[in-house]
Motif scaffolding. Structure first.
Motif, PDB file in Angstrom:
ATOM      1  N   GLN A 552       0.835  -1.205   0.000  1.00 18.91           N
ATOM      2  CA  GLN A 552       0.000   0.000   0.000  1.00 18.91           C
ATOM      3  C   GLN A 552       0.871   1.257   0.000  1.00 18.91           C
ATOM      4  OE1 GLN A 552      -2.571  -0.315   3.418  1.00 18.91           O
ATOM      5  NE2 GLN A 552      -3.595  -2.167   2.644  1.00 18.91           N
ATOM      6  N   ARG A 553       1.946   1.207   0.736  1.00 23.15           N
ATOM      7  CA  ARG A 553       2.849   2.354   0.790  1.00 23.15           C
ATOM      8  C   ARG A 553       3.548   2.562  -0.553  1.00 23.15           C
ATOM      9  NH1 ARG A 553       8.258   2.778   1.870  1.00 23.15           N
ATOM     10  NH2 ARG A 553       8.962   4.863   2.504  1.00 23.15           N
ATOM     11  N   VAL A 554       3.971   1.476  -1.188  1.00 22.74           N
ATOM     12  CA  VAL A 554       4.613   1.579  -2.501  1.00 22.74           C
ATOM     13  C   VAL A 554       3.643   2.194  -3.510  1.00 22.74           C
ATOM     14  CG1 VAL A 554       5.540   0.263  -4.451  1.00 22.74           C
ATOM     15  CG2 VAL A 554       6.228  -0.316  -2.111  1.00 22.74           C
ATOM     16  N   ALA A 555       2.380   1.749  -3.456  1.00 25.60           N
ATOM     17  CA  ALA A 555       1.372   2.292  -4.377  1.00 25.60           C
ATOM     18  C   ALA A 555       1.152   3.785  -4.115  1.00 25.60           C
ATOM     19  CB  ALA A 555       0.066   1.520  -4.221  1.00 25.60           C
ATOM     20  N   ALA A 556       1.100   4.154  -2.842  1.00 29.33           N
ATOM     21  CA  ALA A 556       0.907   5.564  -2.502  1.00 29.33           C
ATOM     22  C   ALA A 556       2.078   6.409  -3.009  1.00 29.33           C
ATOM     23  CB  ALA A 556       0.750   5.714  -0.986  1.00 29.33           C
ATOM     24  N   ARG A 557       3.282   5.921  -2.888  1.00 28.29           N
ATOM     25  CA  ARG A 557       4.457   6.650  -3.361  1.00 28.29           C
ATOM     26  C   ARG A 557       4.410   6.795  -4.887  1.00 28.29           C
ATOM     27  NH1 ARG A 557       9.281   6.873  -0.480  1.00 28.29           N
ATOM     28  NH2 ARG A 557      10.465   6.029  -2.237  1.00 28.29           N
ATOM     29  N   ASN A 558       4.026   5.724  -5.546  1.00 33.94           N
ATOM     30  CA  ASN A 558       3.946   5.772  -7.016  1.00 33.94           C
ATOM     31  C   ASN A 558       2.908   6.788  -7.480  1.00 33.94           C
ATOM     32  OD1 ASN A 558       5.925   3.816  -7.255  1.00 33.94           O
ATOM     33  ND2 ASN A 558       4.463   2.126  -7.446  1.00 33.94           N
ATOM     34  N   ASN A 559       1.851   6.964  -6.664  1.00 29.47           N
ATOM     35  CA  ASN A 559       0.793   7.925  -6.998  1.00 29.47           C
ATOM     36  C   ASN A 559       1.062   9.310  -6.404  1.00 29.47           C
ATOM     37  OD1 ASN A 559      -0.702   5.972  -8.410  1.00 29.47           O
ATOM     38  ND2 ASN A 559      -1.698   5.274  -6.519  1.00 29.47           N
ATOM     39  N   LYS A 560       2.305   9.467  -5.862  1.00 32.25           N
ATOM     40  CA  LYS A 560       2.716  10.726  -5.254  1.00 32.25           C
ATOM     41  C   LYS A 560       1.831  11.139  -4.076  1.00 32.25           C
ATOM     42  CE  LYS A 560       4.777  12.443  -9.551  1.00 32.25           C
ATOM     43  NZ  LYS A 560       6.110  11.934  -9.137  1.00 32.25           N
ATOM     44  N   GLN A 561       1.250  10.133  -3.414  1.00 36.64           N
ATOM     45  CA  GLN A 561       0.484  10.395  -2.191  1.00 36.64           C
ATOM     46  C   GLN A 561       1.424  10.234  -0.990  1.00 36.64           C
ATOM     47  OE1 GLN A 561      -2.467   7.278  -3.096  1.00 36.64           O
ATOM     48  NE2 GLN A 561      -4.024   8.907  -3.135  1.00 36.64           N
ATOM     49  N   PHE A 562       2.331  11.186  -0.882  1.00 38.20           N
ATOM     50  CA  PHE A 562       3.403  11.033   0.097  1.00 38.20           C
ATOM     51  C   PHE A 562       2.900  11.152   1.535  1.00 38.20           C
ATOM     52  CE2 PHE A 562       5.572  12.675  -3.764  1.00 38.20           C
ATOM     53  CZ  PHE A 562       6.274  11.512  -4.057  1.00 38.20           C
ATOM     54  N   ASP A 563       1.821  11.887   1.744  1.00 34.70           N
ATOM     55  CA  ASP A 563       1.275  11.960   3.102  1.00 34.70           C
ATOM     56  C   ASP A 563       0.762  10.595   3.552  1.00 34.70           C
ATOM     57  OD1 ASP A 563      -0.687  12.097   1.139  1.00 34.70           O
ATOM     58  OD2 ASP A 563      -2.081  13.233   2.394  1.00 34.70           O
ATOM     59  N   VAL A 564       0.166   9.847   2.602  1.00 34.27           N
ATOM     60  CA  VAL A 564      -0.329   8.494   2.917  1.00 34.27           C
ATOM     61  C   VAL A 564       0.836   7.550   3.191  1.00 34.27           C
ATOM     62  CG1 VAL A 564      -1.601   6.492   2.046  1.00 34.27           C
ATOM     63  CG2 VAL A 564      -2.432   8.815   1.564  1.00 34.27           C
ATOM     64  N   SER A 565       1.850   7.590   2.331  1.00 30.19           N
ATOM     65  CA  SER A 565       2.997   6.692   2.509  1.00 30.19           C
ATOM     66  C   SER A 565       3.747   7.011   3.801  1.00 30.19           C
ATOM     67  CB  SER A 565       3.946   6.785   1.310  1.00 30.19           C
ATOM     68  OG  SER A 565       4.534   8.066   1.208  1.00 30.19           O
ATOM     69  N   ASP A 566       3.878   8.309   4.124  1.00 29.75           N
ATOM     70  CA  ASP A 566       4.550   8.687   5.359  1.00 29.75           C
ATOM     71  C   ASP A 566       3.779   8.219   6.585  1.00 29.75           C
ATOM     72  OD1 ASP A 566       6.561   9.882   3.934  1.00 29.75           O
ATOM     73  OD2 ASP A 566       5.822  11.934   4.211  1.00 29.75           O
ATOM     74  N   GLN A 567       2.464   8.269   6.501  1.00 29.06           N
ATOM     75  CA  GLN A 567       1.646   7.842   7.641  1.00 29.06           C
ATOM     76  C   GLN A 567       1.770   6.336   7.870  1.00 29.06           C
ATOM     77  OE1 GLN A 567       0.011  10.033   9.710  1.00 29.06           O
ATOM     78  NE2 GLN A 567      -0.075   8.197  10.992  1.00 29.06           N
ATOM     79  N   ILE A 568       1.826   5.579   6.788  1.00 30.18           N
ATOM     80  CA  ILE A 568       1.992   4.124   6.925  1.00 30.18           C
ATOM     81  C   ILE A 568       3.321   3.827   7.612  1.00 30.18           C
ATOM     82  CG2 ILE A 568       2.357   1.961   5.645  1.00 30.18           C
ATOM     83  CD1 ILE A 568       0.378   3.037   3.543  1.00 30.18           C
ATOM     84  N   ARG A 569       4.357   4.521   7.179  1.00 34.45           N
ATOM     85  CA  ARG A 569       5.672   4.310   7.801  1.00 34.45           C
ATOM     86  C   ARG A 569       5.626   4.662   9.296  1.00 34.45           C
ATOM     87  NH1 ARG A 569      11.313   4.719   6.319  1.00 34.45           N
ATOM     88  NH2 ARG A 569      10.850   5.351   4.169  1.00 34.45           N
ATOM     89  N   LYS A 570       5.020   5.812   9.636  1.00 35.85           N
ATOM     90  CA  LYS A 570       4.951   6.244  11.032  1.00 35.85           C
ATOM     91  C   LYS A 570       4.152   5.261  11.882  1.00 35.85           C
ATOM     92  CE  LYS A 570       5.408  11.205  10.093  1.00 35.85           C
ATOM     93  NZ  LYS A 570       4.709  12.521  10.119  1.00 35.85           N
ATOM     94  N   ASP A 571       3.050   4.774  11.334  1.00 34.31           N
ATOM     95  CA  ASP A 571       2.221   3.816  12.076  1.00 34.31           C
ATOM     96  C   ASP A 571       3.002   2.536  12.385  1.00 34.31           C
ATOM     97  OD1 ASP A 571       0.119   5.573  12.027  1.00 34.31           O
ATOM     98  OD2 ASP A 571      -0.926   4.589  10.359  1.00 34.31           O
ATOM     99  N   LEU A 572       3.792   2.084  11.422  1.00 32.45           N
ATOM    100  CA  LEU A 572       4.581   0.863  11.635  1.00 32.45           C
ATOM    101  C   LEU A 572       5.704   1.102  12.646  1.00 32.45           C
ATOM    102  CD1 LEU A 572       4.714  -0.568   8.006  1.00 32.45           C
ATOM    103  CD2 LEU A 572       3.470  -1.499   9.973  1.00 32.45           C
ATOM    104  N   VAL A 573       6.345   2.271  12.578  1.00 34.40           N
ATOM    105  CA  VAL A 573       7.397   2.578  13.547  1.00 34.40           C
ATOM    106  C   VAL A 573       6.822   2.592  14.958  1.00 34.40           C
ATOM    107  CG1 VAL A 573       8.952   4.392  14.377  1.00 34.40           C
ATOM    108  CG2 VAL A 573       8.912   3.801  11.949  1.00 34.40           C
TER     109      VAL A 573
END
Length: 594
Positions: A552-573
């Motif tokens: 999901q994070r890879v897809a968000a990055r590919n779609n330039k939805q960086f706020d979504v990808s950053d949130q996924i990373r933060k949630d996992l951390v």
């Protein structure tokens, strides 16, 4: 696919197939430094001695010329803190080259808690270091397999005392094996030594230091002027009735039981005073004398045992045999929860099983060793996570190093270890011996590994850059020009220099981890995988659910939805999972929660 450093491309091509682990490297600068705590599947034992365990770790390295540092030569004289004298003293064994050590064991009526692990890891470290120094150590650790608590629990369960105690003895042995505690030389049970206990009580009575009342036998503290010499307490500090009701038949309310007359339905043994069973304190006096003699070197246990247990032991032993002596009394600190000692009696404990369900046993051992054995340890999930993160970093670094060095195992590398790394190894060896010989300063020892691990990673990085540089030089056909330039510069390391440096650094880390009981007997790849599985369990995730979030994070990055990808990373951390983007894709590793 491994996310370790992408080293030499030809080396990677030569790597044998292996199970993909999905490891990710973590820069040394990201590893948290554990703060000193002030008073404030399963890894089983390999069955090897310390020397054999160390040798096994070293044989995993290729046959390059590395100066071994697994010798105790150059170690300063060992100093240990003596609870009797309240100071550090030079350790001089009673018999040259031999050490007799007795450590009070558990009362096996339930699973052992982390407070027990604190004691037995602490004295395992001492045991291992004494053996490393070349001593022949006779280590005795008992089981109190007859006790009021055992009798009560057995009756509640509808089973025999022997069945209950034997079952939890086996559970205890499994737990401490998980923590890589070496088996003691002897593990006696009280019920196997009733004869010796009766003989000791008989001597105490014969010497007019004990008396009989209706089948009970008591020790008279008034007839033993040395009483309380270990704890330093005053007799008035011993409040009679603070734990049990005062027996009016005692000559002094502070007198303690040597033998207890049998109550109806309780197990009993025949004695000169009638049917009964031993008091708690007398058992260790009898067993330590039986296995080690009346004079021996070290007696250990938790500091809660100083009074009354060890105080009463000392009194009993000397009352029976005045020559009795322990050369050095040693006591470890507590495990505290909310600044209160972890104890079953107040129901504020975690069993060893509870902890190693969520954390690797070696992470728990590291956590326990991270504080000096004499100080209390404050238990917290945060501290355990930091310990787990640290051991992951150590093993991942060694794994990466082994992967590269092993590819050169068949080559005849004759160059010496570079001076810089050899000095690091020598300095580390010296510091290790100094810290361990100074009353087992394991806090400093564990911190000391970080410089070597940083040097390993630095060499891995430099080796990668050097190979890339050499490949570029070849492709551009500028080798001659480059060589000329190099002649005018300070000599630089060649690949074989890095390999020698890596082998030497790794050998030093592994040899010292083995002495400490922190070198896994199973392959590092397996231990790293176990650490990752524990991290997933703590995060409440499965490998499949984590992979879904990565996608999901890879897809968000590919779609330039960086706020979504950053949130996924933060949630996992926040759950203890760190994501790293590598050229081969996104990988993960355990991390400290933020």
């Amino acid at each position: 696919m491994s996310a370790r450093f992408s080293l030499l491309s030809p080396l990677l091509a030569a790597l044998p197939p292996r199970v993909p682990l999905g490891f990710a490297r973590r820069p040394f600068s990201c590893i948290p430094r554990m703060a000193e705590v002030t008073p404030a599947p399963t890894t089983l034992l390999s069955g090897l001695t310390v020397a054999e365990d160390t040798a096994a770790a070293e044989t995993a390295l290729p046959s390059v010329s590395v100066v071994p540092t697994t010798t105790a030569e150059g170690a300063p004289p060992l100093q240990l803190f003596n609870s009797m004298t309240k100071k550090k003293e030079l350790f001089v064994p009673r018999v040259e080259g031999k050490v007799g050590m007795y450590v009070c064991g558990v009362t096996p009526y339930d699973f052992s808690h982390v407070g027990h692990a604190r004691a037995y890891v602490a004295f395992d470290v001492l045991y291992r270091y004494l053996k490393f120094l070349g001593y022949e150590v006779k280590y005795v650790r008992n089981f109190t397999d007859i006790d009021d608590k055992i009798i009560k629990r057995a009756n509640q369960n509808g089973e025999t005392v022997t069945s209950l105690s034997s079952r939890f003895i086996n559970e205890f042995l499994a737990d401490v094996a998980e923590l890589q505690c070496l088996p003691p030389s002897d593990e006696p049970r009280v019920t196997e030594h009733i004869e010796h206990i009766i003989e000791l009580i008989t001597e105490i009575i014969k010497n007019d230091k004990g008396y009989v009342v209706d089948g009970d036998v008591y020790f008279s503290v008034d007839r033993f002027p040395e009483y309380l010499s270990l704890s330093g307490r005053k007799l008035d500090d011993n409040l009679a009735g603070s734990r049990v009701a005062v027996d009016p038949r005692k000559q002094n309310p502070k007198d303690f039981a040597l033998w207890k007359a049998a109550k109806e339905g309780e197990p009993f043994w025949e004695s000169p005073w009638g049917h009964g069973r031993p008091g708690w304190h007398i058992e260790c006096s009898a067993m330590s004398a039986h296995y080690l003699g009346h004079v021996f070197d070290i007696h250990g246990g938790g500091k809660d045992l100083i009074f009354p247990h060890h105080e009463n032991e000392l009194a009993q032993s000397r009352a029976a045999y005045p020559e009795s002596e322990v050369k050095c009394w040693m006591h470890n600190g507590f495990i505290n929860i909310d600044d209160q000692k972890m104890s079953k009696s107040v129901n504020n404990f975690f069993t060893i099983r509870d902890i190693i369900t969520l954390y690797h046993p070696l992470a728990l051992r590291f956590f326990l060793m991270r504080t000096h054995y004499k100080s209390d340890v404050n238990h917290s999930d945060k501290a355990l996570e930091i310990a787990s993160d640290r051991v992951y970093y150590i093993y991942q670094t060694l794994y990466d190093c082994d992967e590269v060095v092993s590819l050169h195992g068949q080559e005849n590398i004759s160059v010496p270890v570079p001076a810089e790394e050899q000095k690091l190894v020598d300095d580390h060896n010296k510091a290790f011996l100094e810290s361990m010989s100074d009353d087992l300063r394991t806090t400093d020892v564990l911190d000391g590994f970080m410089e070597l691990l940083k040097a390993i990673n630095s060499n891995l990085n430099d080796l990668k850059k050097l190979q890339q540089k050499l490949e570029q030089q070849k492709k551009k056909q500028q080798q001659q020009k480059k060589q000329q330039q190099q002649k005018q510069q300070k000599p630089q390391k060649q690949p074989e220099d890095h390999i020698q440096a890596l082998a030497a650094l790794s050998a030093e880390v592994k040899s010292k981890l083995s002495i400490l009981g922190l070198m896994p007997p199973s392959p590092l790849a397996e231990v790293l995988e176990q650490l990752k599985l524990k991290a997933l369990s703590r995060a409440g995730l499965t490998e499949e659910s984590l992979q879904e979030q990565i996608e999901q994070r890879v897809a968000a990055r590919n779609n330039k939805q960086f706020d979504v990808s950053d949130q996924i990373r933060k949630d996992l951390v926040s759950k203890g999972i760190a994501l790293m983007d590598e050229p081969t894709g996104t990988v993960w590793r355990p991390c400290e929660r933020e």
